[in-house]
Design an enzyme around this catalytic site. Sequence first.
Site, PDB file in Angstrom:
ATOM      1  N   TYR A   1      -2.783  -0.359  10.607  1.00 48.00           N
ATOM      2  CA  TYR A   1      -2.864  -0.892   9.456  1.00 48.00           C
ATOM      3  C   TYR A   1      -1.552  -0.407   8.480  1.00 48.00           C
ATOM      4  O   TYR A   1      -1.069  -1.317   7.779  1.00 48.00           O
ATOM      5  CB  TYR A   1      -4.167  -0.380   8.619  1.00 48.00           C
TER       6      TYR A   1
ATOM      7  N   SER B   1       0.824  -1.232   0.030  1.00 52.21           N
ATOM      8  CA  SER B   1       0.023   0.043  -0.275  1.00 52.21           C
ATOM      9  C   SER B   1       0.809   1.324   0.006  1.00 52.21           C
ATOM     10  O   SER B   1       2.234   0.998   0.487  1.00 52.21           O
ATOM     11  CB  SER B   1      -1.038   0.198   1.307  1.00 52.21           C
TER      12      SER B   1
HETATM   13  N1  LIG Z   1      -8.664  -0.243  -1.383  1.00 53.29           N
HETATM   14  C1  LIG Z   1      -7.799   0.155  -0.996  1.00 53.29           C
HETATM   15  O1  LIG Z   1      -7.646   1.514  -1.185  1.00 53.29           O
HETATM   16  C2  LIG Z   1      -6.415  -0.518  -0.729  1.00 53.29           C
HETATM   17  C3  LIG Z   1      -5.477   0.518  -1.019  1.00 53.29           C
HETATM   18  C4  LIG Z   1      -4.069  -0.161  -0.846  1.00 53.29           C
HETATM   19  C5  LIG Z   1      -3.995  -1.229  -0.346  1.00 53.29           C
HETATM   20  N2  LIG Z   1      -4.912  -2.123  -0.575  1.00 53.29           N
HETATM   21  C6  LIG Z   1      -4.899  -3.728  -0.034  1.00 53.29           C
HETATM   22  O2  LIG Z   1      -5.444  -4.477  -1.165  1.00 53.29           O
HETATM   23  C7  LIG Z   1      -5.774  -5.498  -0.721  1.00 53.29           C
HETATM   24  C8  LIG Z   1      -7.109  -6.218  -1.417  1.00 53.29           C
HETATM   25  O3  LIG Z   1      -8.105  -5.065  -0.623  1.00 53.29           O
HETATM   26  P1  LIG Z   1      -9.361  -4.476  -1.675  1.00 53.29           P
HETATM   27  O4  LIG Z   1      -9.329  -2.819  -1.678  1.00 53.29           O
HETATM   28  O5  LIG Z   1      -9.620  -5.436  -2.653  1.00 53.29           O
HETATM   29  O6  LIG Z   1     -10.566  -4.766  -0.461  1.00 53.29           O
HETATM   30  P2  LIG Z   1     -11.695  -5.818  -0.242  1.00 53.29           P
HETATM   31  O7  LIG Z   1     -12.516  -5.641  -1.517  1.00 53.29           O
HETATM   32  O8  LIG Z   1     -12.292  -5.800   0.982  1.00 53.29           O
HETATM   33  O9  LIG Z   1     -10.836  -7.308  -0.728  1.00 53.29           O
HETATM   34  C9  LIG Z   1     -10.508  -8.051   0.441  1.00 53.29           C
HETATM   35  C10 LIG Z   1     -10.098  -9.247   0.236  1.00 53.29           C
HETATM   36  O10 LIG Z   1      -9.383  -9.764   1.195  1.00 53.29           O
HETATM   37  C11 LIG Z   1     -10.122 -11.156   1.445  1.00 53.29           C
HETATM   38  N3  LIG Z   1      -9.810 -11.581   3.129  1.00 53.29           N
HETATM   39  C12 LIG Z   1      -9.832 -10.788   4.134  1.00 53.29           C
HETATM   40  N4  LIG Z   1      -9.649 -11.666   5.076  1.00 53.29           N
HETATM   41  C13 LIG Z   1      -9.096 -12.714   4.653  1.00 53.29           C
HETATM   42  C14 LIG Z   1      -8.720 -13.957   5.251  1.00 53.29           C
HETATM   43  N5  LIG Z   1      -8.552 -13.936   6.689  1.00 53.29           N
HETATM   44  N6  LIG Z   1      -8.291 -14.961   4.505  1.00 53.29           N
HETATM   45  C15 LIG Z   1      -8.697 -15.130   3.108  1.00 53.29           C
HETATM   46  N7  LIG Z   1      -8.895 -13.863   2.613  1.00 53.29           N
HETATM   47  C16 LIG Z   1      -9.188 -12.617   3.266  1.00 53.29           C
HETATM   48  C17 LIG Z   1     -11.797 -10.958   1.385  1.00 53.29           C
HETATM   49  O11 LIG Z   1     -12.248 -12.008   1.081  1.00 53.29           O
HETATM   50  P3  LIG Z   1     -13.142 -12.862   2.401  1.00 53.29           P
HETATM   51  O12 LIG Z   1     -13.742 -11.724   3.212  1.00 53.29           O
HETATM   52  O13 LIG Z   1     -14.272 -13.599   1.386  1.00 53.29           O
HETATM   53  O14 LIG Z   1     -12.388 -13.646   2.856  1.00 53.29           O
HETATM   54  C18 LIG Z   1     -11.410 -10.015   0.053  1.00 53.29           C
HETATM   55  O15 LIG Z   1     -11.339 -10.953  -1.080  1.00 53.29           O
HETATM   56  C19 LIG Z   1      -5.740  -5.680   0.750  1.00 53.29           C
HETATM   57  O16 LIG Z   1      -4.652  -6.178   1.043  1.00 53.29           O
HETATM   58  C20 LIG Z   1      -5.673  -4.162   1.050  1.00 53.29           C
HETATM   59  O17 LIG Z   1      -5.043  -3.945   2.264  1.00 53.29           O
HETATM   60  C21 LIG Z   1      -6.356  -1.713  -0.457  1.00 53.29           C
END
Ligand SMILES: NC(=O)c1ccc[n+]([C@@H]2O[C@H](COP(=O)([O-])OP(=O)(O)OC[C@H]3O[C@@H](n4cnc5c(N)ncnc54)[C@H](OP(=O)(O)O)[C@@H]3O)[C@@H](O)[C@H]2O)c1
Length: 235
Positions: A156, A144
């Site tokens: 985080y 991130s």
């Molecule tokens: N959105 C942003 O602005 C942003 C910015 C920087 C980095 N990120 C990073 O990008 C990554 C993806 O996030 P996103 O933005 O796409 O959010 P998201 O749509 O909420 O996706 C998160 C994913 O992680 C899965 N997950 C959470 N806990 C888990 C566990 N214990 N085991 C297996 N799967 C798990 C969730 O699926 P289930 O709940 O079905 O398990 C979901 O598929 C994350 O690492 C997040 O920190 C996001």
Amino acid sequence: MADTTAPAHERVFLITGASTGIGAETARHAAAAGYRLVLAARSLDRLEALAAELGGSDRALAVRCDVTAWPEQQALVAAALDAFGRIDVAFANAGFGAPRGFLESTPEHWRDMVLTNVYGAALTVRATLPALREQRGHLLLTGSVAGRRALPGSLYSCTKWAVTAMGEAARQELDGSGVRVTLIEPGSVDTPFFDNRPTDGLEAADIARAVMYAVEQPPHVDVNEILVRPVAQGV
Ligand SMILES: NC(=O)c1ccc[n+]([C@@H]2O[C@H](COP(=O)([O-])OP(=O)(O)OC[C@H]3O[C@@H](n4cnc5c(N)ncnc54)[C@H](OP(=O)(O)O)[C@@H]3O)[C@@H](O)[C@H]2O)c1
């Protein structure tokens, strides 16, 4: 010796956190590029719907996996190898956030977040590494912008600093193995990550394209990191 010249339609792309957001959109882009997919998360219903969308069980495998559980990560890799015989790309992407402030959220939520974002990502590296070595494959981790600069009161952010270090540590360990390592560092992306979705953020597809850019480079090119912010994000 691994067959690194296999056509894309035989190659296998494993994604954790594939049920929504960046992971699901990356799965769509990888499928469009011809990859077979292994989709992992805890929400099996969502994964199965996505697998059906991507061509069914010949092309995409849905596996329920809590990344914090080592036996489930081992079972994920075993299922991938059983179904498709190889893993070319592993994307350790599962993760979630918490409200900022060291007096906010709860200790239990913190524990789950640290275990998912840090320990879970490390377990994905551990579980997929033998198969990646065999294919001279590609490991990607979702860090991130918050893993590049500390955000006020953000545990985080601390977890993502750990992921930044994990990417570099893995890259150094794998130097000379033929395995490439890329850290994907998104800014604000409009996904279910947020309770209040950003209106001026990136779209998940913007990050999926960055992932595919790294993956589609020639084998001698290792894109080490990609940091992508929306134009309107100052911090
Ligand atoms: N959105 C942003 O602005 C942003 C910015 C920087 C980095 N990120 C990073 O990008 C990554 C993806 O996030 P996103 O933005 O796409 O959010 P998201 O749509 O909420 O996706 C998160 C994913 O992680 C899965 N997950 C959470 N806990 C888990 C566990 N214990 N085991 C297996 N799967 C798990 C969730 O699926 P289930 O709940 O079905 O398990 C979901 O598929 C994350 O690492 C997040 O920190 C996001």
